[in-house]
Design a protein around this motif. Structure first.
Motif, PDB file in Angstrom:
ATOM      1  N   CYS A  72     -58.319 -33.877  30.930  1.00  0.00           N
ATOM      2  CA  CYS A  72     -57.551 -33.232  31.998  1.00  0.00           C
ATOM      3  C   CYS A  72     -57.417 -34.166  33.192  1.00  0.00           C
ATOM      4  CB  CYS A  72     -58.211 -31.934  32.420  1.00  0.00           C
ATOM      5  SG  CYS A  72     -58.134 -30.702  31.141  1.00  0.00           S
ATOM      6  N   SER A  73     -58.496 -34.903  33.514  1.00  0.00           N
ATOM      7  CA  SER A  73     -58.354 -35.783  34.672  1.00  0.00           C
ATOM      8  C   SER A  73     -57.523 -37.006  34.317  1.00  0.00           C
ATOM      9  CB  SER A  73     -59.702 -36.186  35.250  1.00  0.00           C
ATOM     10  OG  SER A  73     -60.705 -36.145  34.314  1.00  0.00           O
ATOM     11  N   ALA A  74     -57.545 -37.406  33.040  1.00  0.00           N
ATOM     12  CA  ALA A  74     -56.683 -38.521  32.638  1.00  0.00           C
ATOM     13  C   ALA A  74     -55.220 -38.171  32.891  1.00  0.00           C
ATOM     14  CB  ALA A  74     -56.905 -38.858  31.170  1.00  0.00           C
ATOM     15  N   PHE A  75     -54.871 -36.904  32.611  1.00  0.00           N
ATOM     16  CA  PHE A  75     -53.505 -36.467  32.884  1.00  0.00           C
ATOM     17  C   PHE A  75     -53.181 -36.588  34.361  1.00  0.00           C
ATOM     18  CE2 PHE A  75     -53.240 -34.427  28.723  1.00  0.00           C
ATOM     19  CZ  PHE A  75     -51.936 -34.741  28.422  1.00  0.00           C
ATOM     20  N   GLY A  76     -54.147 -36.141  35.192  1.00  0.00           N
ATOM     21  CA  GLY A  76     -53.934 -36.222  36.632  1.00  0.00           C
ATOM     22  C   GLY A  76     -53.709 -37.647  37.096  1.00  0.00           C
ATOM     23  N   ILE A  77     -54.567 -38.551  36.598  1.00  0.00           N
ATOM     24  CA  ILE A  77     -54.464 -39.950  36.999  1.00  0.00           C
ATOM     25  C   ILE A  77     -53.141 -40.535  36.529  1.00  0.00           C
ATOM     26  CG2 ILE A  77     -55.490 -42.243  36.710  1.00  0.00           C
ATOM     27  CD1 ILE A  77     -58.155 -40.701  36.251  1.00  0.00           C
ATOM     28  N   MET A  78     -52.785 -40.174  35.271  1.00  0.00           N
ATOM     29  CA  MET A  78     -51.548 -40.725  34.728  1.00  0.00           C
ATOM     30  C   MET A  78     -50.336 -40.267  35.529  1.00  0.00           C
ATOM     31  SD  MET A  78     -51.206 -40.962  30.659  1.00  0.00           S
ATOM     32  CE  MET A  78     -49.916 -39.771  30.536  1.00  0.00           C
ATOM     33  N   GLU A  79     -50.345 -38.968  35.896  1.00  0.00           N
ATOM     34  CA  GLU A  79     -49.225 -38.454  36.678  1.00  0.00           C
ATOM     35  C   GLU A  79     -49.089 -39.221  37.989  1.00  0.00           C
ATOM     36  OE1 GLU A  79     -49.738 -34.232  37.120  1.00  0.00           O
ATOM     37  OE2 GLU A  79     -49.353 -34.010  34.982  1.00  0.00           O
ATOM     38  N   GLU A  80     -50.249 -39.446  38.632  1.00  0.00           N
ATOM     39  CA  GLU A  80     -50.188 -40.146  39.910  1.00  0.00           C
ATOM     40  C   GLU A  80     -49.699 -41.575  39.721  1.00  0.00           C
ATOM     41  OE1 GLU A  80     -53.635 -39.303  42.326  1.00  0.00           O
ATOM     42  OE2 GLU A  80     -53.099 -41.002  43.581  1.00  0.00           O
ATOM     43  N   PHE A  81     -50.202 -42.180  38.644  1.00  0.00           N
ATOM     44  CA  PHE A  81     -49.833 -43.565  38.344  1.00  0.00           C
ATOM     45  C   PHE A  81     -48.329 -43.687  38.128  1.00  0.00           C
ATOM     46  CE2 PHE A  81     -49.271 -47.026  35.305  1.00  0.00           C
ATOM     47  CZ  PHE A  81     -49.980 -48.039  35.933  1.00  0.00           C
ATOM     48  N   ILE A  82     -47.784 -42.779  37.305  1.00  0.00           N
ATOM     49  CA  ILE A  82     -46.348 -42.847  36.999  1.00  0.00           C
ATOM     50  C   ILE A  82     -45.529 -42.587  38.260  1.00  0.00           C
ATOM     51  CG2 ILE A  82     -44.500 -41.701  35.722  1.00  0.00           C
ATOM     52  CD1 ILE A  82     -46.548 -41.327  33.462  1.00  0.00           C
ATOM     53  N   MET A  83     -45.994 -41.594  39.053  1.00  0.00           N
ATOM     54  CA  MET A  83     -45.251 -41.262  40.265  1.00  0.00           C
ATOM     55  C   MET A  83     -45.206 -42.473  41.209  1.00  0.00           C
ATOM     56  SD  MET A  83     -45.842 -37.663  42.113  1.00  0.00           S
ATOM     57  CE  MET A  83     -46.904 -38.243  43.403  1.00  0.00           C
ATOM     58  N   GLN A 100     -41.992 -44.591  42.470  1.00  0.00           N
ATOM     59  CA  GLN A 100     -41.677 -44.715  43.891  1.00  0.00           C
ATOM     60  C   GLN A 100     -41.549 -46.171  44.295  1.00  0.00           C
ATOM     61  OE1 GLN A 100     -44.604 -42.633  46.088  1.00  0.00           O
ATOM     62  NE2 GLN A 100     -43.646 -40.649  45.770  1.00  0.00           N
ATOM     63  N   ASN A 101     -42.377 -46.967  43.611  1.00  0.00           N
ATOM     64  CA  ASN A 101     -42.390 -48.378  43.944  1.00  0.00           C
ATOM     65  C   ASN A 101     -41.137 -49.097  43.467  1.00  0.00           C
ATOM     66  OD1 ASN A 101     -43.885 -50.491  45.088  1.00  0.00           O
ATOM     67  ND2 ASN A 101     -45.706 -49.504  44.321  1.00  0.00           N
ATOM     68  N   GLY A 102     -40.466 -48.469  42.510  1.00  0.00           N
ATOM     69  CA  GLY A 102     -39.231 -49.025  42.002  1.00  0.00           C
ATOM     70  C   GLY A 102     -39.396 -50.400  41.366  1.00  0.00           C
ATOM     71  N   GLY A 103     -40.498 -50.600  40.645  1.00  0.00           N
ATOM     72  CA  GLY A 103     -40.693 -51.862  39.930  1.00  0.00           C
ATOM     73  C   GLY A 103     -40.949 -53.041  40.837  1.00  0.00           C
ATOM     74  N   ASN A 104     -41.512 -52.752  42.025  1.00  0.00           N
ATOM     75  CA  ASN A 104     -41.823 -53.858  42.918  1.00  0.00           C
ATOM     76  C   ASN A 104     -43.168 -54.505  42.622  1.00  0.00           C
ATOM     77  OD1 ASN A 104     -39.642 -54.181  44.481  1.00  0.00           O
ATOM     78  ND2 ASN A 104     -40.236 -52.626  45.989  1.00  0.00           N
TER      79      ASN A 104
END
Lengths: 488, 67
Positions: free
Chosen positions: A458-469, A473-477
């Motif tokens: 469950c926390s892996a999902f949380g971390i992954m969501e934050e990571f992807i978000m 947001q960073n737009g591949g910078n």
């Protein structure tokens, strides 16, 4: 008013305690990755053995905490002897106190939030100190200390030295968690480290190459279940059946049954994690902006489960100390089985989960008491958590209003009602479901691994969501990402 | 007394009714989606585990050095 005084008390200690400073400017994506990974590595190096114990001290320690070691990353005979237990306990304690308004704190104000976090840190230190003293005085280390035989007591010098190491690491770990929580890493520090710990142990339990001497025999066996199976194939073709069976059922080291149980629990947890109710939302400012707002069944994630086991583990740890110090058999009675101190009677026995189907059947009363306690704690926590953490129906409705969003076909006033119908039910039934899943895993012989698996996933999902978000947001910078992409 | 007992029973039954209704209403991931998620999570998870385990293997020489 007394609440304010508590925070003021913390204020005196503020200049003395080392503190992670909040980031001056937004932490970039690359920095976050680097900090997350290096924190993880430092955390793993906390699992080095304590200096002053015998080599292979884990064989000499009579282990009363085997049931929840993996949940709190409490590694036997290492610097992480207390693991994340003090940090997690103090975190929950302060959140709940603040949630029930026992401490008045305005988390929106920066200085108050800092005091709050310092309070958590101090509590975590005090808890580690108490548990550390408990370990020493209950003669937990016993004959595992260098130069001691069975029955001798530990000298003051080595007691101080050992507690210095355990306490030091515990303090350091608190700071590591703080680094995450101040926004330098992905997700919550505790959950991220737990996930890392679980993933590492999962791999170690499957392919672990280390040879571990078995207790009370001169045989060596591989730590990993799969490695052990393969090795058994090549070792002795005559006793093949027996040794294959052994790799499924051995009790000292991880076996394949545990592996399959963990795997099933993980797969089910992933499934449940993706149950959600999708509310159609639309923007009040722009026409034709339709979207969906998902409300997950596991609205509070795996926190209720973690909370229930934190309570249970603290009861067990304190109980063990009390039993050892007072010798009270009503409280608990330990029996030594395979280097583990297994509860056989007493109050503590009824507050611990049965760890196999045999134990489950042999004393149904214990099964009912302990599992209903866990389920009750987790549902109770799930019920309140959304209010504590600012994600209750009212809060979400407020967010909606600020962003100019409304649920399709609903007026402003009825948004709260609609959300209020969904969120509490979602969080409580999610907590119930996930706790039952973990309990089933435990009963089948998970030794805490089932619970950790659920929490980890469950926390892996949380971390992954934050990571992807963040990466979107960073737009591949990210330089790191682009350099990785070059390799492919 | 009887009223209190009724209440005690009512809360869990109510909860179970609401809960099952809610779970039935939930969007469940389709098989395809599920497999995709498992792959994504699995890769991340195993990568994390392998890196962690390699770090843990580094412990072994250090262990010999310090104990």
């Amino acid at each position: 008013m007394s609440g304010f005084r508590l925070l003021d008390l913390v204020k005196f200690l503020l200049p003395v305690l080392p503190e992670i400073e909040s980031p001056y400017e937004a932490v970039t994506f690359d920095e976050k990755i680097v900090i997350t990974i290096s924190t993880g590595i430092i955390f793993l190096f906390g699992q080095l053995p304590i200096y002053g114990l015998k080599p292979n001290s884990s064989l000499f320690i009579e282990d009363p905490f085997y049931q929840f070691r993996s949940i709190f990353a409490m590694e036997k005979g290492t610097l992480l002897e207390l693991g994340l237990l003090p940090v997690i306990t103090s975190g929950f304690l302060w959140q709940i106190l603040a949630g029930f308004k026992k401490i008045k704190v305005h988390l929106g104000v920066r200085s108050e939030r800092e005091l709050f976090q310092t309070g958590q840190k101090i509590t975590s230190l005090v808890i580690s100190l108490i548990y550390c003293l408990g370990l020493i005085f209950s003669n937990y280390y016993g004959s595992s200390v260098k130069g001691l035989n069975v029955g001798e007591t530990i000298s003051i010098g080595s007691a101080l030295f050992i507690s210095y190491q355990v306490l030091g690491m515990s303090f350091f770990l608190t700071l590591l968690v703080e680094t995450f929580d101040k926004g330098y890493g992905f997700g919550s520090g505790i959950l991220c480290l737990l996930t890392l710990q679980y993933a590492t142990n999962f791999v170690k339990d499957v392919v672990g190459l280390e040879l571990i001497p078995l207790a009370n025999s001169n045989k060596l066996e591989n730590h990993g279940a799969l490695t052990n199976l393969i090795r058994n194939f090549s070792f002795n073709p005559k006793e093949l059946g027996k040794s294959v069976l052994n790799s499924f059922t051995r009790s000292e080291l991880p076996n394949l049954n545990q592996f399959y149980i963990s795997l099933i629990v993980i797969l089910v947890a992933i499934g449940i994690n993706n149950f959600r109710i999708e509310l159609p939302i639309r923007s009040t400012k722009m026409r034709g902006m339709n979207n969906i707002y998902p409300i997950k069944l596991l609205y509070t994630g795996a926190l209720p489960l973690l909370f229930a086991f934190t309570v249970l583990a603290n009861i067990q740890v304190v109980g063990y100390f009390l039993v050892k110090l007072t010798g009270n058999a009503i409280l608990g009675d330990y029996k030594l089985v395979n280097n583990q101190l297994v509860l056989s009677n007493g109050v503590l026995y009824y507050l611990s989960l049965p760890s196999s189907i045999y134990q489950l059947l042999i004393n149904p009363l214990r099964t009912v008491i302990s599992s209903s306690l866990v389920i009750f704690l987790s549902c109770w926590f799930a019920n309140y958590w959304s209010y504590f953490s600012g994600s209750s129906a009212v809060d979400i409705a407020k967010q909606f209003k600020e962003q100019g969003i409304t649920i399709g076909g609903k007026r402003d006033a009825s948004i709260v009602k609609e959300l209020g119908r969904i969120i509490p039910v979602a969080s409580v039934s999610g907590a119930f479901l996930i706790t039952s899943l973990a309990l089933v895993g435990e009963f089948l012989g998970g030794f805490g691994k089932a619970v950790t698996g659920v929490v980890g996933i469950c926390s892996a999902f949380g971390i992954m969501e934050e990571f992807i978000m963040e990466s979107q947001q960073n737009g591949g910078n990210s330089q790191l990402m682009s350099s990785l992409a070059n390799y492919q | 007394m009887a009223e209190g007992f009724e209440k005690l029973v009512e809360v869990p039954t109510e909860f179970f009714k609401d809960g099952t209704a809610f779970i039935k209403r939930c969007q469940k991931p389709s098989k395809n989606e599920y497999l995709k998620i498992i792959r994504a999570v699995g890769i991340g998870f195993i990568m994390m585990g392998v890196v962690g385990y390699v770090v843990k293997l580094l412990h072994i020489p250090i262990r010999y050095l310090i104990v």
